[in-house]
Scaffold this motif. Sequence first.
Motif, PDB file in Angstrom:
ATOM      1  N   GLY A 134     -23.257  -5.834  16.730  1.00  0.00           N
ATOM      2  CA  GLY A 134     -23.685  -7.234  16.798  1.00  0.00           C
ATOM      3  C   GLY A 134     -24.356  -7.688  15.516  1.00  0.00           C
ATOM      4  N   LEU A 135     -25.127  -6.795  14.899  1.00  0.00           N
ATOM      5  CA  LEU A 135     -25.799  -7.149  13.637  1.00  0.00           C
ATOM      6  C   LEU A 135     -24.784  -7.408  12.530  1.00  0.00           C
ATOM      7  CD1 LEU A 135     -28.811  -4.661  13.642  1.00  0.00           C
ATOM      8  CD2 LEU A 135     -28.949  -7.153  13.681  1.00  0.00           C
ATOM      9  N   THR A 136     -23.790  -6.530  12.393  1.00  0.00           N
ATOM     10  CA  THR A 136     -22.794  -6.728  11.321  1.00  0.00           C
ATOM     11  C   THR A 136     -22.064  -8.054  11.499  1.00  0.00           C
ATOM     12  OG1 THR A 136     -21.110  -5.502  12.574  1.00  0.00           O
ATOM     13  CG2 THR A 136     -22.426  -4.253  11.011  1.00  0.00           C
ATOM     14  N   GLU A 137     -21.682  -8.362  12.760  1.00  0.00           N
ATOM     15  CA  GLU A 137     -20.967  -9.614  13.015  1.00  0.00           C
ATOM     16  C   GLU A 137     -21.846 -10.819  12.681  1.00  0.00           C
ATOM     17  OE1 GLU A 137     -19.958  -9.200  17.084  1.00  0.00           O
ATOM     18  OE2 GLU A 137     -18.250  -7.870  16.726  1.00  0.00           O
ATOM     19  N   CYS A 138     -23.130 -10.737  13.059  1.00  0.00           N
ATOM     20  CA  CYS A 138     -24.039 -11.863  12.841  1.00  0.00           C
ATOM     21  C   CYS A 138     -24.297 -12.082  11.348  1.00  0.00           C
ATOM     22  CB  CYS A 138     -25.348 -11.597  13.579  1.00  0.00           C
ATOM     23  SG  CYS A 138     -26.239 -13.101  13.987  1.00  0.00           S
ATOM     24  N   ASN A 173     -21.191 -13.542   9.638  1.00  0.00           N
ATOM     25  CA  ASN A 173     -21.010 -14.958   9.990  1.00  0.00           C
ATOM     26  C   ASN A 173     -22.008 -15.844   9.237  1.00  0.00           C
ATOM     27  OD1 ASN A 173     -18.879 -14.557  11.752  1.00  0.00           O
ATOM     28  ND2 ASN A 173     -20.220 -14.226  13.515  1.00  0.00           N
ATOM     29  N   LEU A 174     -23.237 -15.360   9.116  1.00  0.00           N
ATOM     30  CA  LEU A 174     -24.235 -16.111   8.338  1.00  0.00           C
ATOM     31  C   LEU A 174     -23.798 -16.236   6.878  1.00  0.00           C
ATOM     32  CD1 LEU A 174     -27.611 -14.750   9.747  1.00  0.00           C
ATOM     33  CD2 LEU A 174     -26.949 -17.154   9.619  1.00  0.00           C
ATOM     34  N   ALA A 175     -23.287 -15.138   6.308  1.00  0.00           N
ATOM     35  CA  ALA A 175     -22.849 -15.165   4.913  1.00  0.00           C
ATOM     36  C   ALA A 175     -21.750 -16.198   4.703  1.00  0.00           C
ATOM     37  CB  ALA A 175     -22.366 -13.773   4.495  1.00  0.00           C
ATOM     38  N   GLU A 176     -20.803 -16.260   5.632  1.00  0.00           N
ATOM     39  CA  GLU A 176     -19.703 -17.229   5.540  1.00  0.00           C
ATOM     40  C   GLU A 176     -20.248 -18.660   5.570  1.00  0.00           C
ATOM     41  OE1 GLU A 176     -16.025 -18.530   5.013  1.00  0.00           O
ATOM     42  OE2 GLU A 176     -16.165 -16.415   5.557  1.00  0.00           O
ATOM     43  N   CYS A 177     -21.213 -18.900   6.457  1.00  0.00           N
ATOM     44  CA  CYS A 177     -21.794 -20.244   6.558  1.00  0.00           C
ATOM     45  C   CYS A 177     -22.582 -20.600   5.291  1.00  0.00           C
ATOM     46  CB  CYS A 177     -22.702 -20.335   7.775  1.00  0.00           C
ATOM     47  SG  CYS A 177     -21.826 -20.316   9.349  1.00  0.00           S
ATOM     48  N   TYR A 178     -23.298 -19.632   4.723  1.00  0.00           N
ATOM     49  CA  TYR A 178     -24.073 -19.898   3.510  1.00  0.00           C
ATOM     50  C   TYR A 178     -23.155 -20.217   2.327  1.00  0.00           C
ATOM     51  CZ  TYR A 178     -28.527 -18.523   5.583  1.00  0.00           C
ATOM     52  OH  TYR A 178     -29.664 -18.482   6.348  1.00  0.00           O
ATOM     53  N   LYS A 222     -26.003  -6.875   3.764  1.00  0.00           N
ATOM     54  CA  LYS A 222     -26.561  -6.258   4.975  1.00  0.00           C
ATOM     55  C   LYS A 222     -25.441  -5.875   5.945  1.00  0.00           C
ATOM     56  CE  LYS A 222     -31.086  -8.593   4.978  1.00  0.00           C
ATOM     57  NZ  LYS A 222     -31.949  -9.563   5.688  1.00  0.00           N
ATOM     58  N   SER A 223     -24.500  -6.798   6.121  1.00  0.00           N
ATOM     59  CA  SER A 223     -23.387  -6.533   7.025  1.00  0.00           C
ATOM     60  C   SER A 223     -22.579  -5.328   6.558  1.00  0.00           C
ATOM     61  CB  SER A 223     -22.487  -7.766   7.114  1.00  0.00           C
ATOM     62  OG  SER A 223     -21.351  -7.495   7.901  1.00  0.00           O
ATOM     63  N   LEU A 224     -22.294  -5.272   5.244  1.00  0.00           N
ATOM     64  CA  LEU A 224     -21.505  -4.171   4.694  1.00  0.00           C
ATOM     65  C   LEU A 224     -22.235  -2.839   4.863  1.00  0.00           C
ATOM     66  CD1 LEU A 224     -19.045  -3.163   3.151  1.00  0.00           C
ATOM     67  CD2 LEU A 224     -20.215  -3.729   1.018  1.00  0.00           C
ATOM     68  N   ILE A 241     -16.297  -3.593   7.803  1.00  0.00           N
ATOM     69  CA  ILE A 241     -16.405  -3.256   6.372  1.00  0.00           C
ATOM     70  C   ILE A 241     -15.490  -4.175   5.575  1.00  0.00           C
ATOM     71  CG2 ILE A 241     -15.965  -1.473   4.630  1.00  0.00           C
ATOM     72  CD1 ILE A 241     -16.664   0.613   6.759  1.00  0.00           C
ATOM     73  N   GLN A 242     -14.286  -4.346   6.080  1.00  0.00           N
ATOM     74  CA  GLN A 242     -13.295  -5.192   5.404  1.00  0.00           C
ATOM     75  C   GLN A 242     -13.768  -6.647   5.339  1.00  0.00           C
ATOM     76  OE1 GLN A 242      -9.554  -5.239   7.389  1.00  0.00           O
ATOM     77  NE2 GLN A 242      -8.511  -6.402   5.825  1.00  0.00           N
ATOM     78  N   GLU A 243     -14.282  -7.177   6.472  1.00  0.00           N
ATOM     79  CA  GLU A 243     -14.748  -8.564   6.495  1.00  0.00           C
ATOM     80  C   GLU A 243     -15.949  -8.767   5.568  1.00  0.00           C
ATOM     81  OE1 GLU A 243     -13.841 -11.702   8.216  1.00  0.00           O
ATOM     82  OE2 GLU A 243     -12.109 -10.463   7.734  1.00  0.00           O
ATOM     83  N   SER A 244     -16.876  -7.794   5.589  1.00  0.00           N
ATOM     84  CA  SER A 244     -18.067  -7.902   4.734  1.00  0.00           C
ATOM     85  C   SER A 244     -17.671  -7.886   3.266  1.00  0.00           C
ATOM     86  CB  SER A 244     -19.023  -6.746   5.039  1.00  0.00           C
ATOM     87  OG  SER A 244     -19.382  -6.742   6.394  1.00  0.00           O
ATOM     88  N   ALA A 245     -16.733  -6.997   2.911  1.00  0.00           N
ATOM     89  CA  ALA A 245     -16.278  -6.914   1.521  1.00  0.00           C
ATOM     90  C   ALA A 245     -15.583  -8.209   1.095  1.00  0.00           C
ATOM     91  CB  ALA A 245     -15.342  -5.719   1.348  1.00  0.00           C
ATOM     92  N   ARG A 246     -14.826  -8.796   2.012  1.00  0.00           N
ATOM     93  CA  ARG A 246     -14.117 -10.040   1.692  1.00  0.00           C
ATOM     94  C   ARG A 246     -15.118 -11.165   1.401  1.00  0.00           C
ATOM     95  NH1 ARG A 246     -12.621 -14.627   4.222  1.00  0.00           N
ATOM     96  NH2 ARG A 246     -13.545 -13.984   6.213  1.00  0.00           N
ATOM     97  N   ILE A 247     -16.143 -11.294   2.270  1.00  0.00           N
ATOM     98  CA  ILE A 247     -17.142 -12.345   2.071  1.00  0.00           C
ATOM     99  C   ILE A 247     -17.954 -12.098   0.802  1.00  0.00           C
ATOM    100  CG2 ILE A 247     -19.166 -13.475   3.075  1.00  0.00           C
ATOM    101  CD1 ILE A 247     -16.555 -14.110   4.482  1.00  0.00           C
ATOM    102  N   LEU A 248     -18.295 -10.818   0.544  1.00  0.00           N
ATOM    103  CA  LEU A 248     -19.043 -10.489  -0.676  1.00  0.00           C
ATOM    104  C   LEU A 248     -18.244 -10.859  -1.916  1.00  0.00           C
ATOM    105  CD1 LEU A 248     -20.952  -7.106  -0.279  1.00  0.00           C
ATOM    106  CD2 LEU A 248     -21.853  -9.276  -1.108  1.00  0.00           C
ATOM    107  N   SER A 249     -16.955 -10.532  -1.912  1.00  0.00           N
ATOM    108  CA  SER A 249     -16.097 -10.864  -3.050  1.00  0.00           C
ATOM    109  C   SER A 249     -16.089 -12.366  -3.289  1.00  0.00           C
ATOM    110  CB  SER A 249     -14.678 -10.352  -2.796  1.00  0.00           C
ATOM    111  OG  SER A 249     -13.803 -10.783  -3.820  1.00  0.00           O
ATOM    112  N   LYS A 250     -16.002 -13.105  -2.193  1.00  0.00           N
ATOM    113  CA  LYS A 250     -15.963 -14.564  -2.272  1.00  0.00           C
ATOM    114  C   LYS A 250     -17.299 -15.114  -2.818  1.00  0.00           C
ATOM    115  CE  LYS A 250     -14.510 -18.356   0.775  1.00  0.00           C
ATOM    116  NZ  LYS A 250     -14.155 -18.664   2.182  1.00  0.00           N
ATOM    117  N   ALA A 251     -18.425 -14.533  -2.339  1.00  0.00           N
ATOM    118  CA  ALA A 251     -19.745 -15.007  -2.773  1.00  0.00           C
ATOM    119  C   ALA A 251     -19.993 -14.701  -4.250  1.00  0.00           C
ATOM    120  CB  ALA A 251     -20.832 -14.364  -1.910  1.00  0.00           C
TER     121      ALA A 251
END
Length: 655
Positions: A272-276, A279-284, A299-301, A313-323
Amino acid sequence: MKISPISSSIFIWIFCSIIWPLRVNAQGGDSLRVAELLGQAKSQMNQNADVGFAYLDTIKTFVEKENHNLYQKADYHKVIGIGLFRKSNYDSSNYHYLRALDIFEAGNYELDMAKIAVNISFNYNRLGKYDETIELATKALRMFEKLEDHKGVGISSNIIGQVYFYNKDYDKAKVYFRKYLMNGIAAGDSTEIAGGYSNLGAACNDLDQFDSAIYYNKQALIIHQNLNNLYGLGNAYQNIGGNFQDRHLYDSAIFYYKKALPYYLETNHKTGLTECYVNLAECYIQTYNDNAAIENANKSLQIAQEIDESFMIQESARILSKAYEVTGNYRKSLENFKLYDSLSTIVFNEETRKNIEEINVQYETEKKENQIALQSAQLAEKEAQNERKVTIIAGLVFGCLLLIVLFVMNRNLLLRKNKLLKQQAQIELREAQIEATISSQEKERSRFAKDLHDGFGQMITVLNLNLKSLEDQNNDRHKIFDASSKILDEMYRELKGICFNLMPQTLVKEGISAALNEFALRINNTGKVTVSTYFFGLEERLTEVQEISLYRISQEWINNALKYSDVIQISLSLTKDDDEIILMIEDDGVGFDVELLKNGKGNGWKNMNARANLIKGDLEVDTNPGIKGNTLIVTTSIVSSREVIKTDTNTMETV
């Protein structure tokens, strides 16, 4: 002074591991106390898994004794499995569930077996093993339905719905989620009711039914608040946040995601923490708060790598790359994109290559400003990498084409094989029908010969003696004539019965309704069985083949019922409408095993099938062994006489 969750856990651990074991030892291993602590551990798993494991540690020594209560031993492993599931250790969870299942199966505890099957399917669902998930959840669903356990039926339906949901079949998912909700209501289980609302909210959200999604998720939130279910509250807030995020209402989404975080932290629910966090990173990112996006994605990664959950791991890496790309840190962006790409489940394609090249170009541009001297070498290396990538892509494309060719060839072989098997089956069926027909003809001929020999032979002998006695002048010629006349009457009735069995003249001249009425009357005249007939829509006659086939099927089925089923009442109805003809025969005889009829040595079933095939009809039997009441239904389409299969007259007239 309020005790923190960590302090509370330590206190419970000290009590359970030091004080309580001394008490149990003094009491000689009190099973009631073990059961009590098992229940407390189970209730704690949804609130704080660490506290739950503290309870389990205190009873481990007693439960694992060889002579300890086997049911409690199974329950102990089941609770461990629940705790490991809450901590996202799905493979380890299944290990303990399977140990519990072995014990429950040995003791034939059906309800517990069904519950364990559900729990294992939950783990398979989390691991993305959807075939195993569906298999186990469906097995559990059947067991719960047999036991009339509403809660179990609901939970099993929920898991099946989740598989459809993950595969984007949201309409089917809603069907199972609604079944989950209704069974939760029937069981009066608030936790399951809340789960049903949450899942329906998720399905409605992906079907763009925003208002319904918000309604269902808020209903779930209210229930979790009443229950003080911390894990459920975290899920409810996160689901509502997802509804707003999908509508690009990012500020509202962030508000609800932040409300979810404390509950996941308190229950230490890492998935639940990783998902949350992701999702926060995407919104930010969408609200241009890049630093917050990077912080939450990191944090998610970190947690996703800790629990080894590849999708997160894949979703966190994708958002990090984007950020990082947005902030201009192309080196970090490239590193995380490569991590994301290495975990991708899709084949490396041209779009992926272009994305990497684009990030690399931006990265190279940044480096050019600071390291002009190394630019040529870096570009050369880049070209070499591109060439290797092109080679790899070409190899992958060739491999895919080869696999496609092999697949098509194999599929064609299977289709040809299936076609041959179907043709062979049709040939075997036809041979069986022909064999049955020939056998029936021979039996009929033998019966007719016996009837003629036993009936007519004796009567002709007596008639012959009567006629010879006329030579004696002393005999009373009037009496001899009367006796001979009676014999001739009997011969006529016998001949009429044989002709009726061969081919009722009523059927030929007046049609099937009259013939079936005459057949019923013959049975009713015995006074032992009552046959009722009903006809609808038969103002016009059917084709010859239809009338003969339906008559013979009726004759065969009713004769079998009279022989074997101990019937008293038989109802026969024949209905014709614009599209089809339906023959239905019902009786109050004792039911039987249909497979024994179909696979028996006799030719009755084969004959009826052959008759049905002649008129392109279907046979359906409804019966249960040992239960009174049998039904035969024959359905055939309305066809013209030219459409009916032509066959030999002798074959058509076999009983």
